[in-house]
Design a protein around this motif. Sequence first.
Motif, short mmCIF file in Angstrom:
data_model
loop_
_atom_site.label_atom_id
_atom_site.label_comp_id
_atom_site.label_asym_id
_atom_site.label_seq_id
_atom_site.Cartn_x
_atom_site.Cartn_y
_atom_site.Cartn_z
N UNK A 146 0.82 -1.22 0.00
CA UNK A 146 0.00 0.00 0.00
C UNK A 146 0.85 1.25 0.00
N UNK A 147 1.92 1.27 0.82
CA UNK A 147 2.71 2.49 0.96
C UNK A 147 3.71 2.69 -0.17
N UNK A 180 0.30 7.11 -5.47
CA UNK A 180 -0.51 8.11 -4.78
C UNK A 180 -1.29 7.44 -3.66
N UNK A 181 -1.81 8.25 -2.74
CA UNK A 181 -2.57 7.73 -1.61
C UNK A 181 -3.94 7.23 -2.01
N UNK A 182 -4.36 7.54 -3.25
CA UNK A 182 -5.69 7.14 -3.70
C UNK A 182 -5.70 5.76 -4.36
#
Length: 348
Positions: free
Chosen positions: A53-54, A58-60
Amino acid sequence: MKKCILALTVLFYSGCTGLGTINLQEHRYGVVPTQIIWIQVAGLAIEHLAMLRFLMPTAFEKTSFEGASCVGETWRYNLFELRPDAFSSHLSQVTGKKNIKGKGECSDFSHAPIWHYLYENGFESGVFENTLEDNSSFATVEKCTNEKSKFLKDTILWRMARVPAGKSNAETFHLQEKKSYKSGQTYYDKTCQQGKECYAGFVRNADYIFRDFMRDKDRAFFLIRDYSYMNALKSKDMEAARGSLADLERLFQYFYNYLSKKEARGRVLLLFSSTAPQNIEFPDSGKEWASFEKSGAPIFYRRPSLMGFVLAVGARAENFCGIYEEAEIFRRIVEGPKGRPAMQYRRH
């Protein structure tokens, strides 16, 4: 009013399905799966998905695992042990039994695995293993005189592993070869016979075997078993662990996409189950996390978790929400609500 009640009764007992939502996604409830794809992984805790995930641009953006309709948690104990080893847990999952002794006991293989039941329901089955160690393979049953002819009888077993000593006449496979495979037979990857690693990649091999196996099959069960992630964690090789985790996500994404294809017909169940999750204390944010991303340090290992997890997508995915014992995965595949059989057909 009586007519309405009668109509509802007829709909209920005829097995009609209802369209609704689950995890904010459109989902058709009560569909009986005609194809079942199951990925069994050793060592993975759900928190480890942060390593994927990290790394997103982007965070989206999300990982493919986050597209699962249902997330379940499984208690990791049986009648003999708290926190059983990964192989014992995998046996519990595929047999639906809690009396698994472990440590290579032949009696553990006396329980009928899920592919026996599915065979009686018209399914053809195959098991693909990325398990270099012989003691983590279902082929371990071959040392058991009474059980070896029964446990793998109704499935094909492919292994990404070296042919064991004394089995020079073992059957093999290669992703560039076309070959007919027989139930009850074990096949070893030709690319694993030289050196410590297999030349053919895990995802590429699994993709090839799956497509070859599924050709012209209406009812099929395909199980993938992977120990590469757990082995990397045991070696404290975080670079290899991240690589293995990325492979698993690619594999899950591949099957997730398969569910939307025409040949899947909306009747495919995709399962992903982890057992013997290795708890890890990840570093704090900032410089420590950046250091971890580069080298895998600092990182602290703790005792394996008391709970595993299950992800489910597709037909009957709703059966796998909640908290339950890991041996119950078997029952949730083959049964509907309140114990009603999920499999409504029989081999003729």
